[in-house]
Design a protein around this motif. Structure first.
Motif, PDB file in Angstrom:
ATOM      1  N   PHE A   1       0.848  -1.187   0.000  1.00 52.80           N
ATOM      2  CA  PHE A   1       0.000   0.000   0.000  1.00 52.80           C
ATOM      3  C   PHE A   1       0.891   1.247   0.000  1.00 52.80           C
ATOM      4  N   TYR A   2       0.621   2.175  -0.904  1.00 58.44           N
ATOM      5  CA  TYR A   2       1.262   3.501  -0.971  1.00 58.44           C
ATOM      6  C   TYR A   2       2.731   3.479  -0.531  1.00 58.44           C
ATOM      7  N   GLY A   3       3.518   2.645  -1.202  1.00 60.86           N
ATOM      8  CA  GLY A   3       4.915   2.490  -0.837  1.00 60.86           C
ATOM      9  C   GLY A   3       5.855   3.345  -1.673  1.00 60.86           C
ATOM     10  N   VAL A   4       7.124   3.361  -1.246  1.00 62.23           N
ATOM     11  CA  VAL A   4       8.221   3.970  -2.008  1.00 62.23           C
ATOM     12  C   VAL A   4       8.972   2.824  -2.671  1.00 62.23           C
ATOM     13  N   TYR A   5       9.232   2.937  -3.966  1.00 67.02           N
ATOM     14  CA  TYR A   5       9.800   1.817  -4.703  1.00 67.02           C
ATOM     15  C   TYR A   5      11.138   2.137  -5.373  1.00 67.02           C
ATOM     16  N   ASP A   6      11.494   3.409  -5.475  1.00 67.82           N
ATOM     17  CA  ASP A   6      12.756   3.789  -6.112  1.00 67.82           C
ATOM     18  C   ASP A   6      13.349   4.960  -5.339  1.00 67.82           C
ATOM     19  N   LEU A   7      14.484   4.724  -4.703  1.00 65.07           N
ATOM     20  CA  LEU A   7      15.139   5.758  -3.903  1.00 65.07           C
ATOM     21  C   LEU A   7      16.174   6.553  -4.695  1.00 65.07           C
ATOM     22  N   VAL A   8      16.423   6.164  -5.956  1.00 63.88           N
ATOM     23  CA  VAL A   8      17.501   6.765  -6.733  1.00 63.88           C
ATOM     24  C   VAL A   8      16.983   7.729  -7.801  1.00 63.88           C
ATOM     25  N   GLU A   9      16.030   7.276  -8.599  1.00 62.02           N
ATOM     26  CA  GLU A   9      15.488   8.115  -9.663  1.00 62.02           C
ATOM     27  C   GLU A   9      14.436   9.060  -9.084  1.00 62.02           C
ATOM     28  N   PRO A  10      14.532  10.365  -9.303  1.00 61.91           N
ATOM     29  CA  PRO A  10      13.572  11.301  -8.709  1.00 61.91           C
ATOM     30  C   PRO A  10      12.152  11.091  -9.197  1.00 61.91           C
ATOM     31  N   GLY A  11      11.964  10.985 -10.522  1.00 59.75           N
ATOM     32  CA  GLY A  11      10.608  10.766 -11.029  1.00 59.75           C
ATOM     33  C   GLY A  11       9.639  11.806 -10.520  1.00 59.75           C
ATOM     34  N   PRO A  12       8.651  11.395  -9.702  1.00 63.34           N
ATOM     35  CA  PRO A  12       7.661  12.361  -9.203  1.00 63.34           C
ATOM     36  C   PRO A  12       8.152  13.226  -8.052  1.00 63.34           C
ATOM     37  N   TRP A  13       9.375  13.010  -7.576  1.00 59.22           N
ATOM     38  CA  TRP A  13       9.894  13.742  -6.428  1.00 59.22           C
ATOM     39  C   TRP A  13      10.735  14.941  -6.891  1.00 59.22           C
ATOM     40  N   PRO A  14      10.767  16.015  -6.111  1.00 59.83           N
ATOM     41  CA  PRO A  14      11.655  17.146  -6.435  1.00 59.83           C
ATOM     42  C   PRO A  14      13.124  16.717  -6.459  1.00 59.83           C
ATOM     43  N   VAL A  15      13.494  15.843  -5.514  1.00 69.53           N
ATOM     44  CA  VAL A  15      14.834  15.248  -5.483  1.00 69.53           C
ATOM     45  C   VAL A  15      14.653  13.762  -5.214  1.00 69.53           C
ATOM     46  N   PRO A  16      15.639  12.924  -5.514  1.00 67.56           N
ATOM     47  CA  PRO A  16      15.494  11.495  -5.209  1.00 67.56           C
ATOM     48  C   PRO A  16      15.170  11.276  -3.735  1.00 67.56           C
ATOM     49  N   MET A  17      14.343  10.294  -3.440  1.00 67.61           N
ATOM     50  CA  MET A  17      13.992  10.000  -2.054  1.00 67.61           C
ATOM     51  C   MET A  17      15.250   9.705  -1.231  1.00 67.61           C
ATOM     52  N   GLY A  18      16.226   9.067  -1.852  1.00 69.71           N
ATOM     53  CA  GLY A  18      17.459   8.759  -1.132  1.00 69.71           C
ATOM     54  C   GLY A  18      18.257   9.980  -0.747  1.00 69.71           C
ATOM     55  N   ALA A  19      18.038  11.110  -1.427  1.00 69.98           N
ATOM     56  CA  ALA A  19      18.802  12.332  -1.141  1.00 69.98           C
ATOM     57  C   ALA A  19      18.176  13.167  -0.042  1.00 69.98           C
ATOM     58  N   THR A  20      17.097  12.709   0.565  1.00 75.76           N
ATOM     59  CA  THR A  20      16.453  13.470   1.631  1.00 75.76           C
ATOM     60  C   THR A  20      17.211  13.285   2.945  1.00 75.76           C
ATOM     61  N   ALA A  21      17.037  14.248   3.842  1.00 73.70           N
ATOM     62  CA  ALA A  21      17.712  14.183   5.138  1.00 73.70           C
ATOM     63  C   ALA A  21      17.278  12.948   5.924  1.00 73.70           C
ATOM     64  N   LEU A  22      16.009  12.555   5.782  1.00 75.42           N
ATOM     65  CA  LEU A  22      15.510  11.371   6.483  1.00 75.42           C
ATOM     66  C   LEU A  22      16.342  10.144   6.144  1.00 75.42           C
ATOM     67  N   MET A  23      16.581   9.920   4.852  1.00 76.92           N
ATOM     68  CA  MET A  23      17.298   8.717   4.433  1.00 76.92           C
ATOM     69  C   MET A  23      18.793   8.831   4.715  1.00 76.92           C
ATOM     70  N   GLU A  24      19.378  10.011   4.456  1.00 76.77           N
ATOM     71  CA  GLU A  24      20.827  10.170   4.612  1.00 76.77           C
ATOM     72  C   GLU A  24      21.274  10.181   6.071  1.00 76.77           C
ATOM     73  N   ARG A  25      20.461  10.782   6.942  1.00 79.11           N
ATOM     74  CA  ARG A  25      20.888  10.946   8.332  1.00 79.11           C
ATOM     75  C   ARG A  25      20.343   9.887   9.284  1.00 79.11           C
ATOM     76  N   MET A  26      19.187   9.289   8.943  1.00 79.99           N
ATOM     77  CA  MET A  26      18.532   8.436   9.926  1.00 79.99           C
ATOM     78  C   MET A  26      18.349   6.989   9.485  1.00 79.99           C
ATOM     79  N   VAL A  27      18.208   6.726   8.198  1.00 79.94           N
ATOM     80  CA  VAL A  27      17.854   5.369   7.755  1.00 79.94           C
ATOM     81  C   VAL A  27      19.050   4.653   7.137  1.00 79.94           C
ATOM     82  N   VAL A  28      19.503   5.115   5.977  1.00 71.80           N
ATOM     83  CA  VAL A  28      20.651   4.486   5.318  1.00 71.80           C
ATOM     84  C   VAL A  28      21.965   5.011   5.891  1.00 71.80           C
ATOM     85  N   LYS A  29      21.963   6.289   6.277  1.00 71.92           N
ATOM     86  CA  LYS A  29      23.111   6.919   6.941  1.00 71.92           C
ATOM     87  C   LYS A  29      24.357   6.959   6.064  1.00 71.92           C
TER      88      LYS A  29
END
Length: 443
Positions: free
Chosen positions: A299-327
């Protein structure tokens, strides 16, 4: 004319009363809520307020309509129409309640959407009745196991040092019949941006309904960030698959048949779990365990963290992913985010998928689901069904709303169909009654 004014006395304009301003406030709030439900805001400063207000006003629209009507009626009855404020509030309130009614009608198109996308909706004559009306009227009732359902809570499925991961089991109250064989299993993965959430909060309407229909559901916890670093979240869930193979029979479930579902971050993890069966990187120390599943409903998942597509920037480039999840810094280590993206594990032997997303999701754009479904269909030999909920917000299924009830019924029938094909040895396929051009479309 002057004489007429003198004889008539001074002309007075009635000033708005306190109740008039109260009616104005109700009217403004009603209109803003309906506008936000129809046009959710994605500006960083408005994102979370827009989501939460839209989430509540969309999935609890009938309750909101009653509250709006009661508030308007009460303020009018106590003098709310005095002065300009009252009449303005009444007009705005009428427009707001009309919008709420439109939201309710849009939600009722869910059944049409499910039929068009290929989910079977016809009830078998001997099946239990629909989702209980009492839960739609009083949503918190979903926290309590339904009649005919029992819950076993806080079962430990993995221990390592001080780490103790737990799950809740939802299963039919009656004993399993040997004639019918073991029951199908369903794994539920909660969301919460990989940093919050718990098995006690999400997936409850679905698990209750599935257990009432004879399934055994497992609501599974996993380590959360920032304490956990990716891929520890996924490894924890793989440990559940190992536990399930060994202990499913104790709960009347079939160790060889398990489907997986989850929303938001849980939707991402659902897709990862389904697409990375037996990948050694994600099951260190138990590489020889079969970690495949027989079906996935993200349900309403995230499937691509690299290609921006519908996002202003790639999901992987967000502070959430860089600082807290993938680090890890996305700019210097994009491959780490590629390894965390379900879209990079598409394969021909992927299990059947039913992807669900809301058209008005303000947290994860609906285009994210559309592009994933398109890519998966181009690769997988199994059926890939996509259901786009018109007007649906993020996390719409947390509440047992009308939309949630119909989606849950559709999911149950879809998964039950997969189980029947498994029992008979048939290859998973889309419902034969759905034309190919419909089941193969994105809508």
């Amino acid at each position: 004319m002057l004489a007429w004014v003198i004889l008539r006395g001074p002309v007075t304009r009635k000033e708005p009363s306190l109740m008039s301003y109260a009616l104005l406030a109700i009217g403004v709030a009603a209109l803003l809520l309906t506008l936000n439900a129809r046009f959710p805001r994605r500006h960083p400063l408005l994102l979370l307020p827009s989501f939460f207000s839209g989430w509540l006003s969309t999935e609890l629209a009938p309750h909101l309509l009653v509250a709006e009507a009661a508030g308007i009626a009460a303020t009018v009855a106590y003098g709310g129409l005095e002065g300009w404020a009252g009449w303005t509030g009444l007009a705005l309130g009428a427009a707001g309640t009309a919008g709420t009614i439109a939201t309710i009608l849009r939600a009722r198109r869910t059944v049409v959407t499910l039929r068009e996308c290929g989910v079977p909706l016809d009830l078998d004559p001997e099946r239990a009745p629909r989702y209980p009306l009492t839960h739609l009227i009083v949503p918190p009732l979903c926290l309590i196991p339904r009649r005919g359902v029992q819950a076993r809570r806080n079962v430990v499925f993995h221990e390592q040092g001080r780490l103790r991961l737990k799950l809740d089991v939802y299963l039919p109250a009656e004993a399993n019949s040997e004639e019918k064989g073991p029951r199908p299993g369903l794994m539920q993965i909660h969301g919460g941006a990989w940093i919050i959430g718990d098995k006690r909060e999400q997936g409850l309407p679905l698990l209750n309904h599935m257990a009432a229909q004879g399934w055994v559901g497992f609501n599974v916890n996993y380590r959360l960030s920032p304490r956990a670093t990716w891929p520890e979240h996924l490894i924890d869930l793989k440990h559940f698959l190992k536990w399930y193979r060994e202990h499913a029979a104790e709960y009347g479930a079939d160790p060889e048949f398990l489907c997986v579902t989850g929303g938001s971050a849980g939707g991402h993890l659902t897709a990862m779990l389904a697409l990375t069966a037996n990948v050694p990187e994600f099951q260190p120390g138990f590489e020889d365990v079969d970690t495949s599943v027989q079906g996935a409903v993200p349900f309403y998942g995230v499937y691509d963290l690299v290609e921006p597509g519908p996002w202003p920037v790639p999901m992987g480039a967000t502070a959430l992913m860089e600082r807290m999840v993938v680090k890890k810094p996305f700019r210097h280590e994009p491959e780490a985010y590629a390894r965390a993206s379900p879209a990079n594990y598409l394969r021909e032997d992927a299990p059947p998928f039913l992807v669900v997303h809301g058209s008005h999701d303000s947290l994860i754009p609906v285009a994210e689901a559309r592009r994933f479904v398109e890519r998966l269909r181009a690769t997988s030999a199994s059926p890939v069904i996509y259901a786009e909920m018109q007007g649906g917000q993020h996390a719409f299924d947390v509440f047992p709303s009308y939309r949630t009830a119909r989606v849950i019924e559709g999911v149950e029938r879809y998964l039950t169909g997969l189980h029947r094909q498994y029992v008979t040895g048939a290859r998973p396929s889309a419902p034969p009654s759905i034309p190919d051009e419909v089941s193969d479309s994105l809508g």
